[in-house]
Motif scaffolding. Structure first.
Motif, short mmCIF file in Angstrom:
data_model
loop_
_atom_site.label_atom_id
_atom_site.label_comp_id
_atom_site.label_asym_id
_atom_site.label_seq_id
_atom_site.Cartn_x
_atom_site.Cartn_y
_atom_site.Cartn_z
N PRO A 1 0.83 -1.21 0.00
CA PRO A 1 0.00 0.00 0.00
C PRO A 1 0.86 1.26 0.00
CG PRO A 1 -0.86 -1.60 1.55
CD PRO A 1 0.46 -2.14 1.09
N LEU A 2 0.29 2.33 -0.49
CA LEU A 2 1.01 3.59 -0.68
C LEU A 2 0.42 4.68 0.22
CD1 LEU A 2 3.07 5.22 -2.51
CD2 LEU A 2 1.10 5.71 -3.98
N THR A 3 1.29 5.52 0.77
CA THR A 3 0.87 6.69 1.54
C THR A 3 1.34 7.95 0.82
OG1 THR A 3 0.95 5.48 3.64
CG2 THR A 3 1.01 7.88 3.75
N VAL A 4 0.43 8.88 0.61
CA VAL A 4 0.74 10.14 -0.08
C VAL A 4 0.43 11.29 0.86
CG1 VAL A 4 0.20 11.62 -2.04
CG2 VAL A 4 0.21 9.14 -2.33
N THR A 5 1.39 12.19 1.01
CA THR A 5 1.23 13.35 1.88
C THR A 5 1.14 14.62 1.04
OG1 THR A 5 2.47 12.25 3.65
CG2 THR A 5 2.20 14.64 3.81
N VAL A 6 0.09 15.39 1.27
CA VAL A 6 -0.14 16.63 0.53
C VAL A 6 -0.01 17.80 1.49
CG1 VAL A 6 -1.79 17.96 -0.85
CG2 VAL A 6 -1.68 15.46 -1.08
N THR A 7 0.90 18.73 1.21
CA THR A 7 1.01 19.95 2.00
C THR A 7 0.29 21.07 1.26
OG1 THR A 7 3.15 20.44 0.97
CG2 THR A 7 3.18 19.29 3.08
N ALA A 8 -0.45 21.87 2.01
CA ALA A 8 -1.28 22.90 1.37
C ALA A 8 -1.53 24.04 2.35
CB ALA A 8 -2.60 22.29 0.90
N HIS A 9 -2.11 25.11 1.82
CA HIS A 9 -2.58 26.23 2.62
C HIS A 9 -4.07 26.42 2.33
CE1 HIS A 9 1.22 27.99 4.19
NE2 HIS A 9 1.73 27.33 3.17
N ILE A 10 -4.82 26.69 3.36
CA ILE A 10 -6.24 26.99 3.18
C ILE A 10 -6.36 28.41 2.63
CG2 ILE A 10 -8.45 27.32 4.36
CD1 ILE A 10 -7.65 25.13 6.29
N ARG A 11 -7.13 28.57 1.58
CA ARG A 11 -7.21 29.85 0.86
C ARG A 11 -8.13 30.86 1.55
NH1 ARG A 11 -5.67 29.69 -4.66
NH2 ARG A 11 -5.20 27.61 -5.46
N LYS A 12 -8.02 31.01 2.84
CA LYS A 12 -8.87 31.96 3.56
C LYS A 12 -8.02 32.72 4.57
CE LYS A 12 -12.49 30.40 1.40
NZ LYS A 12 -13.17 31.22 0.37
N ASP A 13 -8.53 33.88 5.00
CA ASP A 13 -7.76 34.73 5.90
C ASP A 13 -8.39 34.86 7.29
OD1 ASP A 13 -5.48 35.59 4.31
OD2 ASP A 13 -6.95 36.57 3.03
N SER A 14 -9.65 35.22 7.36
CA SER A 14 -10.26 35.45 8.67
C SER A 14 -10.50 34.13 9.40
CB SER A 14 -11.58 36.19 8.51
OG SER A 14 -12.57 35.35 7.94
N VAL A 15 -10.64 34.21 10.71
CA VAL A 15 -10.86 33.02 11.52
C VAL A 15 -12.15 32.31 11.09
CG1 VAL A 15 -11.32 32.17 13.85
CG2 VAL A 15 -9.57 33.93 13.49
N GLN A 16 -13.21 33.08 10.87
CA GLN A 16 -14.48 32.47 10.49
C GLN A 16 -14.40 31.81 9.12
OE1 GLN A 16 -17.33 32.18 12.48
NE2 GLN A 16 -17.75 30.73 10.83
N ASP A 17 -13.77 32.48 8.16
CA ASP A 17 -13.64 31.90 6.82
C ASP A 17 -12.80 30.63 6.84
OD1 ASP A 17 -15.20 33.87 5.78
OD2 ASP A 17 -13.54 35.07 4.96
N VAL A 18 -11.74 30.64 7.64
CA VAL A 18 -10.90 29.45 7.75
C VAL A 18 -11.69 28.30 8.39
CG1 VAL A 18 -8.90 28.47 8.94
CG2 VAL A 18 -8.70 30.67 7.78
N THR A 19 -12.48 28.61 9.41
CA THR A 19 -13.30 27.58 10.07
C THR A 19 -14.31 26.98 9.10
OG1 THR A 19 -13.06 28.67 12.21
CG2 THR A 19 -14.90 27.13 11.96
N ASP A 20 -14.97 27.83 8.32
CA ASP A 20 -15.94 27.34 7.34
C ASP A 20 -15.26 26.47 6.29
OD1 ASP A 20 -17.87 28.74 8.70
OD2 ASP A 20 -17.86 30.46 7.33
N ALA A 21 -14.09 26.90 5.83
CA ALA A 21 -13.36 26.12 4.83
C ALA A 21 -12.92 24.77 5.40
CB ALA A 21 -12.16 26.91 4.32
N ARG A 22 -12.46 24.78 6.65
CA ARG A 22 -12.03 23.53 7.28
C ARG A 22 -13.17 22.53 7.34
NH1 ARG A 22 -12.78 21.88 12.25
NH2 ARG A 22 -13.32 23.96 13.02
N ARG A 23 -14.36 23.00 7.66
CA ARG A 23 -15.51 22.09 7.73
C ARG A 23 -15.88 21.54 6.37
NH1 ARG A 23 -18.87 25.90 11.98
NH2 ARG A 23 -17.83 25.15 13.89
N LEU A 24 -15.79 22.37 5.34
CA LEU A 24 -16.08 21.90 3.99
C LEU A 24 -15.06 20.86 3.54
CD1 LEU A 24 -17.05 25.27 2.25
CD2 LEU A 24 -18.58 23.38 2.84
#
Length: 315
Positions: A130-153
Motif C-alpha cells: 500500500p502507498l501513503t501520499v502526503t499533501v502539504t497545502a494552505h487553506i485559501r482563507k484569511d479570517s478566523v471564520q472563513d478558515v473555520t468554514d473552509a475547514r468544515r467543507l
C-alpha cells in the motif's frame, strides 16, 4: 536670451524658473536623476514599496509559496494552478497545494524461497505494498471564520468510508484510489494556515485514461501504461455452443459455454473474474484464465465483435 516653449535649449544653458533664470536647475536635475536611480535599485533589491510584491513573487527576501494576484487578469481562477480533486469534488478553491510527497515507485513486497545447496535465495514473487501520499497545502482563507468554514467543507469532502479517486497537481491526468487517513492539524487559525493531509492507498497503482476498442477476428490491441490492466469485455456471441477470447502471445483464454443464439449479451469482468450472460452470473470453462493486458497484444475472438474497455494503469 529667453527660450519659448517648444524651442530647443542650448546645451549647458541655465534653466528658466518661474522667477527668472535659475543657475542651479542642472544640478537639481542631476540630483533628481540620481534619486530615481537609487529608488529603482532599491526596488530591484526587494526594498521599499516593492518588497511585499517581490516576496509574494518569491524573488529575494522571504519566499512565500502563496499565490500572488498582482499580475492576474480580473476573473482569472488561481485554483487552476494547483488542481486537487477528491471523490469528484474540486478542493482547489479551498486549498492551495504547495507539495506532494510520494515514493518514486510503490514499495515492493519481495517473496523469496530458500533452495538447499544454493547460496542466498530465489525470488518467488513480487507484489506492491500500500502507498501513503502526503499533501502539504494552505487553506485559501484569511479570517478566523472563513478558515473555520473552509475547514468544515474540507472535512466533509474527505470523509469517505471507501477509496475514492484522488487527482493531485503533480499528475493531473492520473488518479489514485485513496482514503483520507485523518489527523491533520492547521498551523494557525487564520491568514492562510498550512495543513498536511495524508492519504492511504490500498491500491498503490495510478489510473489514467479510459480506453475502448472493438475486436473482430484477430487484431492488435495497444495498451499504454506501466502496469498490467484488466479489461472488461462485452460481446453478443453468434450462434454457437461456445464463445472464446484469446490472448495470442501467451495463449491465455476465457471461454463461455452456450448454446448461443446471437441474442445473448456476455460480459467478462476480468478484474473481478466474473462472467454474466444477460446479467446473470455463469461459470466459465474450467481451463479459462482471466488475462491482463500491457503493451501491444494480439487478441483473437472466436466469433462476433468483442468490445474491450480498460483503464490505463501506472506505477
Amino acid at each position: 536670451m529667453r527660450h519659448g516653449r517648444g524651442q530647443e535649449r542650448p546645451h549647458g544653458a541655465a534653466h528658466d524658473g518661474p522667477h527668472g533664470r535659475d543657475p542651479h536647475g542642472h544640478a537639481r536635475r542631476v540630483r533628481r536623476h540620481a534619486r530615481d536611480h537609487h529608488r529603482a535599485a532599491a526596488r530591484h533589491r526587494g526594498e521599499g514599496r516593492g518588497r511585499l510584491h517581490r516576496r509574494r513573487q518569491g524573488v529575494g527576501g522571504n519566499r512565500s509559496p502563496l499565490p500572488c494576484n498582482c499580475h492576474r487578469k480580473r476573473g482569472e481562477d488561481v485554483s487552476r494552478e494547483t488542481p486537487i480533486y477528491f471523490d469528484g469534488k474540486d478542493l482547489s478553491t479551498l486549498l492551495w497545494v504547495t507539495g506532494v510527497k510520494r515514493t518514486i515507485l510503490p514499495e515492493r513486497n519481495i517473496t523469496t524461497t530458500e533452495v538447499p545447496g544454493v547460496d542466498g535465495s530465489m525470488v518467488s514473487g513480487v507484489s506492491l505494498a500500500p502507498l501513503t501520499v502526503t499533501v502539504t497545502a494552505h487553506i485559501r482563507k484569511d479570517s478566523v471564520q472563513d478558515v473555520t468554514d473552509a475547514r468544515r467543507l474540507i472535512a466533509e469532502a474527505l470523509a469517505t468510508d471507501t477509496p475514492r479517486p484522488l487527482f493531485l497537481p503533480d499528475e493531473p491526468n492520473r488518479y489514485l484510489m485513496a482514503m483520507y487517513q485523518g489527523g491533520a492539524e492547521m498551523s494557525r487559525n487564520a491568514h492562510k494556515p498550512g495543513v498536511e493531509l495524508t492519504f492511504y492507498c490500498a491500491d498503490p497503482v495510478s489510473y489514467g485514461e479510459e480506453r475502448a476498442l472493438d475486436v473482430t477476428g484477430r487484431r492488435p490491441v495497444n495498451v499504454r501504461g506501466t502496469y498490467p490492466c484488466r479489461p472488461t469485455i462485452t460481446v453478443k456471441p453468434p450462434q454457437s455452443d461456445e464463445w472464446r477470447i484469446t490472448k495470442v502471445s501467451t495463449q491465455e483464454f476465457v471461454a463461455v459455454e452456450g448454446p448461443f443464439t446471437g441474442e445473448q449479451t456476455v460480459v467478462l469482468d476480468t478484474a473481478n473474474e466474473r462472467c454474466t450472460i444477460n446479467g446473470n452470473d455463469v461459470p466459465v470453462v474450467v481451463k479459462s484464465d482471466y488475462f491482463t493486458l500491457l503493451g501491444t497484444e494480439e487478441i483473437e475472438v472466436s466469433g462476433g465483435t468483442a468490445h474491450l474497455e480498460w483503464t490505463e494503469r501506472w506505477q
